[in-house]
Write a protein that holds these residues in place. Sequence first.
Motif, mmCIF file in Angstrom:
data_model
loop_
_atom_site.group_PDB
_atom_site.id
_atom_site.type_symbol
_atom_site.label_atom_id
_atom_site.label_comp_id
_atom_site.label_asym_id
_atom_site.label_seq_id
_atom_site.Cartn_x
_atom_site.Cartn_y
_atom_site.Cartn_z
ATOM 1 N N THR A 162 0.833 -1.207 0.000
ATOM 2 C CA THR A 162 0.000 0.000 0.000
ATOM 3 C C THR A 162 0.863 1.252 0.000
ATOM 4 O O THR A 162 0.553 2.233 -0.683
ATOM 5 C CB THR A 162 -0.934 0.005 1.224
ATOM 6 N N ALA A 163 1.961 1.231 0.762
ATOM 7 C CA ALA A 163 2.855 2.393 0.810
ATOM 8 C C ALA A 163 3.479 2.660 -0.554
ATOM 9 O O ALA A 163 3.707 3.821 -0.930
ATOM 10 C CB ALA A 163 3.933 2.173 1.855
ATOM 11 N N ALA A 170 3.923 6.471 3.324
ATOM 12 C CA ALA A 170 5.168 5.719 3.509
ATOM 13 C C ALA A 170 5.895 6.047 4.808
ATOM 14 O O ALA A 170 6.394 5.125 5.481
ATOM 15 C CB ALA A 170 6.086 5.930 2.307
ATOM 16 N N PRO A 171 6.003 7.337 5.234
ATOM 17 C CA PRO A 171 6.717 7.605 6.487
ATOM 18 C C PRO A 171 6.093 6.910 7.699
ATOM 19 O O PRO A 171 6.811 6.357 8.542
ATOM 20 C CB PRO A 171 6.643 9.130 6.617
ATOM 21 N N ALA A 176 6.008 2.338 11.577
ATOM 22 C CA ALA A 176 5.286 1.197 12.143
ATOM 23 C C ALA A 176 6.068 -0.096 11.957
ATOM 24 O O ALA A 176 6.144 -0.933 12.867
ATOM 25 C CB ALA A 176 3.905 1.084 11.508
ATOM 26 N N LEU A 177 6.648 -0.276 10.778
ATOM 27 C CA LEU A 177 7.406 -1.500 10.512
ATOM 28 C C LEU A 177 8.685 -1.552 11.343
ATOM 29 O O LEU A 177 9.086 -2.623 11.817
ATOM 30 C CB LEU A 177 7.733 -1.599 9.027
ATOM 31 N N SER A 276 -4.284 -0.702 10.350
ATOM 32 C CA SER A 276 -5.722 -0.529 10.112
ATOM 33 C C SER A 276 -5.982 0.636 9.165
ATOM 34 O O SER A 276 -6.885 0.578 8.319
ATOM 35 C CB SER A 276 -6.450 -0.305 11.437
ATOM 36 N N GLY A 277 -5.191 1.715 9.300
ATOM 37 C CA GLY A 277 -5.383 2.882 8.454
ATOM 38 C C GLY A 277 -5.080 2.608 6.996
ATOM 39 O O GLY A 277 -5.860 2.981 6.110
#
Length: 299
Positions: A162-163, A170-171, A176-177, A276-277
């Motif tokens: 998705t990013a 992406a940021p 998160a990753l 979730s977003g």
Amino acid sequence: MAFEPPQRLVRALGETAPNGDDWLERLPEAAGQAVALRELTVERVQVPGGRSSLVVLVRRPDGTPAVLKLAPPRARPESERAALAHWGGLGAVQLLEPVVTEGVLLLERLHPDLSVRSLPEAKALLEAAGTLRRLWVEPPAGHVFETVAERTGRQAEAMRATASAHPEVAPLVDAALAAREELLAAPPEHRLLHGTFRQSKVLAGERMPWLAVGPDPVVGECAFDLARLVRDRVEDLIAQPSGAATTRRRVKRLAESLDVDQERLRGWTLFRAVESGVRARRVGRPQDAELLLEFAGWL
């Protein structure tokens, strides 16, 4: 009676299987067979119901109220059954039959229209957290539950995709990753977790004041389970001028009340909110995506 699936369920299943499958088409017949096999009397289909299963309010042959739940394989109903059996009614709704019928659960009837979300916010968080604590037990020996590492690994792949398609997120995805990698490097405990815990998953009962329903069980650290509760009523948080400060206080308060490391809770809250977003964005729910990603930015 006609077992018409609520529109909320139809929409949600369409998001998880955009090309469709035949489970919804077979659902009325499957529900009728499940009712006949158990000699149940149907009262009504619960509406709006959940996003992963059909919930039917029924009575058993002796008149005892119960709930018949039918879920597709991708909702992992057998995993839910195994978790509920292991909890044995402590903190969670009770199974009413040990018989294994694929995709069908017969459950204790709670008050389906009364969740802790109906309470004032501070009281709701307190009751929900107390319920969650009772669920955090050692998983059964030789369990086959998915682990937090496995579940978030699948989610991480979808987040990266998705990013790539939406560079503006992406940021947050990268943050998160990175948090996930750090958290998985040294998980503090392995407990059986609810997996999708929030205020609306805690219903009023007769045996106990509040009991959890609808687990998607996973094995891992408690902070992962608590993270979803942090963002409950996110729309109210976003509407507050002090939403960011309120969120940070909530993280601190919940971590202290349940003896969870505050930084680990913050990290999993970030990961789960971003996941979730971006998923909401991917399936065409831009308003939900905006709320969740703004919330994640506060963390």
